[in-house]
Write a protein that holds these residues in place. Sequence first.
Motif, PDB file in Angstrom:
ATOM      1  N   ASP A 180     -13.867   8.789   8.205  1.00  0.00           N
ATOM      2  CA  ASP A 180     -12.735   9.508   8.766  1.00  0.00           C
ATOM      3  C   ASP A 180     -12.972  11.026   8.721  1.00  0.00           C
ATOM      4  O   ASP A 180     -12.808  11.719   9.718  1.00  0.00           O
TER       5      ASP A 180
ATOM      6  N   VAL B 184      -8.694  14.718   0.543  1.00  0.00           N
ATOM      7  CA  VAL B 184      -8.310  13.314   0.435  1.00  0.00           C
ATOM      8  C   VAL B 184      -8.746  12.821  -0.930  1.00  0.00           C
ATOM      9  O   VAL B 184      -9.844  13.128  -1.388  1.00  0.00           O
TER      10      VAL B 184
ATOM     11  N   ARG C 288       0.827  -1.197   0.000  1.00  0.00           N
ATOM     12  CA  ARG C 288       0.000   0.000   0.000  1.00  0.00           C
ATOM     13  C   ARG C 288       0.870   1.260   0.000  1.00  0.00           C
ATOM     14  O   ARG C 288       1.758   1.412   0.831  1.00  0.00           O
TER      15      ARG C 288
ATOM     16  N   PHE D 166     -14.174   4.311   4.234  1.00  0.00           N
ATOM     17  CA  PHE D 166     -13.209   4.703   5.242  1.00  0.00           C
ATOM     18  C   PHE D 166     -12.972   6.210   5.202  1.00  0.00           C
ATOM     19  O   PHE D 166     -12.970   6.899   6.224  1.00  0.00           O
ATOM     20  N   ALA D 167     -12.797   6.734   3.981  1.00  0.00           N
ATOM     21  CA  ALA D 167     -12.528   8.163   3.822  1.00  0.00           C
ATOM     22  C   ALA D 167     -13.701   8.992   4.339  1.00  0.00           C
ATOM     23  O   ALA D 167     -13.508  10.015   5.008  1.00  0.00           O
TER      24      ALA D 167
ATOM     25  N   ARG E  18      -3.830   6.335  -2.025  1.00  0.00           N
ATOM     26  CA  ARG E  18      -4.525   7.422  -1.336  1.00  0.00           C
ATOM     27  C   ARG E  18      -3.629   8.648  -1.344  1.00  0.00           C
ATOM     28  O   ARG E  18      -2.419   8.541  -1.186  1.00  0.00           O
ATOM     29  N   VAL E  19      -4.242   9.808  -1.513  1.00  0.00           N
ATOM     30  CA  VAL E  19      -3.487  11.059  -1.451  1.00  0.00           C
ATOM     31  C   VAL E  19      -4.174  11.973  -0.444  1.00  0.00           C
ATOM     32  O   VAL E  19      -5.393  12.121  -0.475  1.00  0.00           O
ATOM     33  N   VAL E  20      -3.416  12.560   0.454  1.00  0.00           N
ATOM     34  CA  VAL E  20      -3.974  13.510   1.403  1.00  0.00           C
ATOM     35  C   VAL E  20      -3.237  14.833   1.231  1.00  0.00           C
ATOM     36  O   VAL E  20      -2.020  14.850   1.084  1.00  0.00           O
ATOM     37  N   THR E  21      -3.984  15.918   1.208  1.00  0.00           N
ATOM     38  CA  THR E  21      -3.368  17.237   1.119  1.00  0.00           C
ATOM     39  C   THR E  21      -3.762  18.034   2.350  1.00  0.00           C
ATOM     40  O   THR E  21      -4.949  18.153   2.651  1.00  0.00           O
TER      41      THR E  21
ATOM     42  N   ARG F 130     -14.241  14.791  11.797  1.00  0.00           N
ATOM     43  CA  ARG F 130     -13.675  16.113  12.034  1.00  0.00           C
ATOM     44  C   ARG F 130     -14.453  17.265  11.402  1.00  0.00           C
ATOM     45  O   ARG F 130     -14.559  18.343  11.970  1.00  0.00           O
TER      46      ARG F 130
ATOM     47  N   GLU G 156     -12.257   1.821   0.602  1.00  0.00           N
ATOM     48  CA  GLU G 156     -11.572   3.119   0.635  1.00  0.00           C
ATOM     49  C   GLU G 156     -12.575   4.261   0.742  1.00  0.00           C
ATOM     50  O   GLU G 156     -12.380   5.218   1.491  1.00  0.00           O
TER      51      GLU G 156
END
Lengths: 414, 414
Positions: free
Chosen positions: B54, B39, A2, B50-51, A37-40, B58, B47
């Motif tokens: 998550d 994200v 992953r 989960f996203a 997965r990409v997080v910014t 918040r 996925e």
Amino acid sequence: MRIELICFGSELLKDKVNSNVCHIAERLERIGLTLDRVVTVGDARREVKFALRDSLRRAQILITSGGLGPTFDDLSCESVAQVLGRPLQFSPTVMRAIVNRFRSAGLEMPEENKKQAFLIRGSQVIVNRVGTAPGQIVKDRGRTLILLPGPPKELIPMMEDSVIPYLKRFSKSSILSLTLHIFGFPESEVDERIKPVVEKNWDQKDISVTFGILAHHSIIDVKVKVQGKSPQKCGQVLLSIKKELHGILGQDVYGENEETLESVVGKILKKRKETLSIAESCTGGLIADKVTDVPGSSQYFLEGLVTYSDESKVNLLGVRRETLKRYGAVSEPVAKEMAHGILKRSQSDWSISCTGIAGPTGGSSTKPVGTVCFGIASKHGVSTHTKFFHAPRPETKQKSALTALDILRRTILY
Amino acid sequence: MRIELICFGSELLKDKVNSNVCHIAERLERIGLTLDRVVTVGDARREVKFALRDSLRRAQILITSGGLGPTFDDLSCESVAQVLGRPLQFSPTVMRAIVNRFRSAGLEMPEENKKQAFLIRGSQVIVNRVGTAPGQIVKDRGRTLILLPGPPKELIPMMEDSVIPYLKRFSKSSILSLTLHIFGFPESEVDERIKPVVEKNWDQKDISVTFGILAHHSIIDVKVKVQGKSPQKCGQVLLSIKKELHGILGQDVYGENEETLESVVGKILKKRKETLSIAESCTGGLIADKVTDVPGSSQYFLEGLVTYSDESKVNLLGVRRETLKRYGAVSEPVAKEMAHGILKRSQSDWSISCTGIAGPTGGSSTKPVGTVCFGIASKHGVSTHTKFFHAPRPETKQKSALTALDILRRTILY
């Protein structure tokens, strides 16, 4: 395996396009790895640490971009160190490299850049040939963290030189890919035509074959990806698929991979030692601009005239006032005289002409906005064509320029 | 007010640029809201859920893009419903809209699109004027979820028409912003020049003022953002900052906000009822292309000649063979004769000429790759200029075209 990517930088949450994602994703894909997965997130300490902890719960490989600069809001190195529970360590070698970079530009190193010589203990340095921020590879409890700077002009060479060669070890398969470019057909039609090849090749023993179609500005890209353990077998499968696709699509395929319509037209003209001139109206110079984007185009491109007014069509190209009056500036007879005029004037082997209504105004019921006429001339004669585009002004210019080049290509090859 | 964005789409983790992030971030910023986290995940069910879970821990506002299409891998609507514990409900109104959309294109609705008429119970529909996927606004336990389709041409109008007007209620302050465009100066010099204004205005009572500098292709954007409770006071502060910046930067500011060099040059010419012609060599038509990107440019642009070969410079523009031989094609004397030639030929009020070495080859020790000469002519005479660019071929063309337009602008205004 992953793989996650975290991009740090408040500017990425404002109005800055983040091209790193696309670049990293594409480069990984080419060696058979996939970004999951990409997080910014911005440069707030809490956000940075939260994102790191969160990704490290799942990812085996975590790449970060950004936050390696010298200022107070560049937090990635120290945050990774804290999250992994490792100290930062001063590297005299990196320090020297930073000092030298400033020195060679005739500058003294500002005090704040010293920060960039503190690296995570046990990390491997990734050399930055373009800027001061070194990258780092950190191995930690079976996971690999790769820290890269944010500016694409620094990140891209570091990906090429160090990261991709390093990550290749995690890829268990060979990947070969091919993109064929087609112009001027609807996506659905190309989809339909290649269906037999797709269906025949979708699942092969030990080899995974993926087909994709991507459309942009009337250009259709057919993408083929072949993945498997044996590079040799992948090569054979790709070659046979390529032959099948070319067999079905024939001359509708104008090029492969990095080729563009203008580079392909240039290659053909160069090979035949023939020359080109262009007479444009509605495209306003865009065809000539594309043609001259190709290095070495001066070998075959002689001249281009942007005859925007009727007067200049008459004076420069010898279009007859009577033709303009009778058929209007946007008409096949005018396109024909334009192509003839520039061919004669420049003594080139081939010429293209283009006249149309780019909009947003200027259309009529018989000639709506988006009507564009083309002419292709050579010593063999002139052919004319009319197309209708339904698009905003800049897109109509783009499509017209590409259409002109594609008609020329087909005419020469015919 | 924490705002998060989740982008769904496996293609975004491959080689597709995600322009939605930038668009959404910018639009939010303009109404005084800030995106806190983005994200991007693929279309795998696990996925996606989960996203969502998550982010919902918040965020007060969660925007999603993508995953609203008709196919099996479009999971956003059903996943949101599951995560919120709400059923999907069939909407006859939405169904009719989808059927009608297909009908108006002369098509029958494919069975699979029926899926798009099932919405989350209690949601408010966001009308999609461009595609079949409706957007949705869902309120849930104090949080607001906004589901949007992925294609930018669908998402952008929905943001404008519905999402931004809806979200304005969450913004507690007014925001006014201004961008000034400057061409041809180093970023650091602009930074230095505006420093007094920045320092004077940084912190005001009840008003937050932010300055930013962004450089791209030799264009420097100075951005000012004024945020506060009173729209009137924000307006006053912005106006006074604008005056101060113009006072310092003077004619080096070529335009504001949406203006481009070519639109500004066009505006000046239109106002003065004057006309323009262009003679290009190394820019290959790019100057004319830019000029004709402006709607209505036919009112002032007469013609453009791309004289790529020496022969065409002689024949079309009357450049003297002796000048070419003595000074070379890339020289101020040739630029001067080119500008003269096109002015005389076209009988325009102004003309631009440009001749240079775009590279990658063709340079010499006295005239390295990147040397570009310009001429600006009118009945008052000709002026010539030489610039050196250190950039790859396409960037050199871009910078040369912008330089030509900026010299013209300054000459007319002088």
